[in-house]
Design an enzyme around this catalytic site. Sequence first.
Site, PDB file in Angstrom:
ATOM      1  N   ASP A 127     -17.393   7.232 -20.534  1.00 34.60           N
ATOM      2  CA  ASP A 127     -16.908   8.441 -20.592  1.00 34.60           C
ATOM      3  C   ASP A 127     -17.598   9.340 -21.591  1.00 34.60           C
ATOM      4  OD1 ASP A 127     -16.180  11.018 -19.916  1.00 34.60           O
ATOM      5  OD2 ASP A 127     -13.883  10.451 -20.342  1.00 34.60           O
ATOM      6  N   HIS A 163     -14.657   8.389 -16.504  1.00 34.33           N
ATOM      7  CA  HIS A 163     -13.993   9.642 -16.311  1.00 34.33           C
ATOM      8  C   HIS A 163     -13.357  10.097 -14.800  1.00 34.33           C
ATOM      9  CE1 HIS A 163     -13.239  13.696 -17.993  1.00 34.33           C
ATOM     10  NE2 HIS A 163     -13.407  14.121 -16.879  1.00 34.33           N
ATOM     11  N   SER A 218      -8.536  15.683 -18.203  1.00 32.33           N
ATOM     12  CA  SER A 218      -9.961  16.173 -18.509  1.00 32.33           C
ATOM     13  C   SER A 218      -9.567  17.622 -18.883  1.00 32.33           C
ATOM     14  CB  SER A 218     -10.820  16.143 -17.173  1.00 32.33           C
ATOM     15  OG  SER A 218     -12.122  16.525 -17.545  1.00 32.33           O
TER      16      SER A 218
END
Length: 357
Positions: free
Chosen positions: A295, A325, A201
Amino acid sequence: MTALNQRLQELLEKGQGTAVRALDKLPSFVQESLAKGLGYPFLFPDLDPLIKCMMAAQLKQGKSGFIGADVHRSRKAFDLQMQSIKTKPTAVKQVEDLRLPLQSGTVFARHYHPAPNKKLPMIVFYHGGGFVVGNLETHDEACRLLALHAKAQVLSIDYPLAPEVSPKQLIQCCEDALAWVFQNSRQLKILKGRIAVAGDSAGGNIATVVAQRTAQKAYAPHAQLLIYPVTDFKSRHPSFFAYKDGLVLTEQDINHVTTFYAEQHQVALDDPLISPTFGKLERLAPTYIITAGYDVLHDEGEIYSHKLRQQGVKVHYQEYPDQTHGFINLTPVSYKAKKYWIEVGKNFRKFWDKKAS
């Protein structure tokens, strides 16, 4: 709903890892029925039903996303959430906390070495958390599994967080950490020419921004592992609109991160310092990119993989269609998440070895 379902629902609502682990062992139709019983309102047909249950339980508690307007409260809540699903950590031969005396200031790091007497490649790992939350503890299990299954050392960097620091300061610290690793290759028993950057991320963003900034330097990484990376603060792609509610990462999270990391520090949203999709992509290290099917960031990760290929960068792109995610943080409670993350570690090492030969 059966008595078992009711009991699991009660435990899930308390956020207990033991309940999620018990639920993970049940057939998917039972998980689907529990998610329905908990009132999960979103139609995500292929989403892992365990994740549906977890999201449904959170929504029932009035929780949504993980980064709110209050940074300190968000950090505490994320830490508690990760502690609540914690289990016995995966054993790694040597795990040691270090202080790195960098040019930009001292930072803490955690060094994982699965075979301390051997020379191994090194993965410099930057944790996720929207540049705002997360630390060495929240990503400890993910790093242990990566070290073990990529058969590599991992150095997890406890970089300073926004909004207290600007993107320029944060990235400089992370670049300095990479330079420190390169300078200490001999002491760390790193195989020559085998240093990679990795992150999930926000950490994936940091890894590739650092790779871009160091492309012409002696300590440029030799490979990148980007797990559902943030690559584009400016654009909104179809996956953003499809998955902006009811999952781990929400539209509200993205808005708060944009405020804390970019706007408060007067950084343009298309500045390559925060949006690597607009950066210089030539001559970058071979890159292994992971996305999750459900996501908001899915499309920007996939687009980044195409852009790298167009510039002649060696890329392996892998989507996990039933995940959302943050799935690498679910390995203590989800068999699937653990299986996928182990697979990523093994396959990344094969990809890296192939590109290095």
